[in-house]
Motif scaffolding. Structure first.
Motif, PDB file in Angstrom:
ATOM      1  N   MET A  12     -24.429  18.248  -7.957  1.00 43.77           N
ATOM      2  CA  MET A  12     -23.232  18.013  -8.776  1.00 43.77           C
ATOM      3  C   MET A  12     -23.485  18.383 -10.230  1.00 43.77           C
ATOM      4  SD  MET A  12     -21.804  14.444  -7.259  1.00 43.77           S
ATOM      5  CE  MET A  12     -20.038  14.581  -7.199  1.00 43.77           C
ATOM      6  N   ILE A  13     -24.640  18.018 -10.744  1.00 44.15           N
ATOM      7  CA  ILE A  13     -24.987  18.359 -12.127  1.00 44.15           C
ATOM      8  C   ILE A  13     -25.096  19.871 -12.279  1.00 44.15           C
ATOM      9  CG2 ILE A  13     -26.794  18.181 -13.891  1.00 44.15           C
ATOM     10  CD1 ILE A  13     -27.268  15.278 -12.848  1.00 44.15           C
ATOM     11  N   SER A  14     -25.653  20.530 -11.279  1.00 38.56           N
ATOM     12  CA  SER A  14     -25.787  21.984 -11.318  1.00 38.56           C
ATOM     13  C   SER A  14     -24.414  22.668 -11.345  1.00 38.56           C
ATOM     14  CB  SER A  14     -26.588  22.438 -10.103  1.00 38.56           C
ATOM     15  OG  SER A  14     -26.710  23.827 -10.075  1.00 38.56           O
ATOM     16  N   ILE A  15     -23.494  22.198 -10.516  1.00 38.08           N
ATOM     17  CA  ILE A  15     -22.135  22.751 -10.488  1.00 38.08           C
ATOM     18  C   ILE A  15     -21.467  22.574 -11.852  1.00 38.08           C
ATOM     19  CG2 ILE A  15     -19.805  22.405  -9.546  1.00 38.08           C
ATOM     20  CD1 ILE A  15     -21.229  21.639  -6.868  1.00 38.08           C
ATOM     21  N   TYR A  16     -21.579  21.383 -12.393  1.00 35.44           N
ATOM     22  CA  TYR A  16     -20.982  21.076 -13.691  1.00 35.44           C
ATOM     23  C   TYR A  16     -21.559  21.968 -14.791  1.00 35.44           C
ATOM     24  CZ  TYR A  16     -19.689  18.431 -17.848  1.00 35.44           C
ATOM     25  OH  TYR A  16     -19.206  18.067 -19.075  1.00 35.44           O
ATOM     26  N   CYS A  17     -22.878  22.083 -14.814  1.00 38.65           N
ATOM     27  CA  CYS A  17     -23.550  22.854 -15.863  1.00 38.65           C
ATOM     28  C   CYS A  17     -23.182  24.335 -15.795  1.00 38.65           C
ATOM     29  CB  CYS A  17     -25.059  22.658 -15.739  1.00 38.65           C
ATOM     30  SG  CYS A  17     -25.984  23.323 -17.139  1.00 38.65           S
ATOM     31  N   ARG A  18     -23.209  24.896 -14.578  1.00 42.44           N
ATOM     32  CA  ARG A  18     -22.869  26.315 -14.427  1.00 42.44           C
ATOM     33  C   ARG A  18     -21.447  26.597 -14.896  1.00 42.44           C
ATOM     34  NH1 ARG A  18     -25.439  26.340  -9.138  1.00 42.44           N
ATOM     35  NH2 ARG A  18     -23.347  25.993  -8.345  1.00 42.44           N
ATOM     36  N   ALA A  19     -20.527  25.689 -14.609  1.00 40.28           N
ATOM     37  CA  ALA A  19     -19.122  25.921 -14.956  1.00 40.28           C
ATOM     38  C   ALA A  19     -18.825  25.674 -16.431  1.00 40.28           C
ATOM     39  CB  ALA A  19     -18.226  25.036 -14.099  1.00 40.28           C
TER      40      ALA A  19
END
Length: 112
Positions: A12-19
């Motif tokens: 979830m953190i990875s998705i948030y950061c990439r976006a």
């Protein structure tokens, strides 16, 4: 302990950061710090594998600023997880519903 939780929150953190931060390669500094903090909090959770969802937990282990940040990440990434990591999402929701039922049952039977 809580390996499934750790896997889901990291995604979830990875998705948030990439976006939102568009880092090159790995997570940005802010999201990396949030990920490390979340892993540490999950590792030290007194409920262990029987941990309820954070929203229904009687103990709030996150500092208020980190709690706000992780809520923002979860709100943003939760829906996207269904499309990017569907099996992890289904597994997570199943485990959460099972844990919540067990936690609610334990709360009803515990003496006050």
């Amino acid at each position: 302990m809580n390996e499934g939780e750790k896997k889901v929150i990291s995604k979830m953190i990875s998705i948030y950061c990439r976006a939102n931060h568009k880092p090159v390669g790995e997570l940005c500094e802010e999201c990396s710090a949030l990920d490390s903090y979340a892993m540490k909090r999950l590792e030290n959770c007194p409920f262990g594998e029987n941990k309820p969802t954070c929203g229904s937990c009687s103990i709030h282990c996150y500092k208020s600023d980190m709690r706000l940040k992780i809520q923002e990440v979860m709100r943003f990434s939760g829906f996207r997880m269904m499309f990017l990591h569907p099996m992890d999402t289904i597994r997570h929701f199943y485990k959460e519903s099972k844990r919540n039922r067990l936690y609610a049952a334990a709360q009803k039977t515990s003496p006050k």
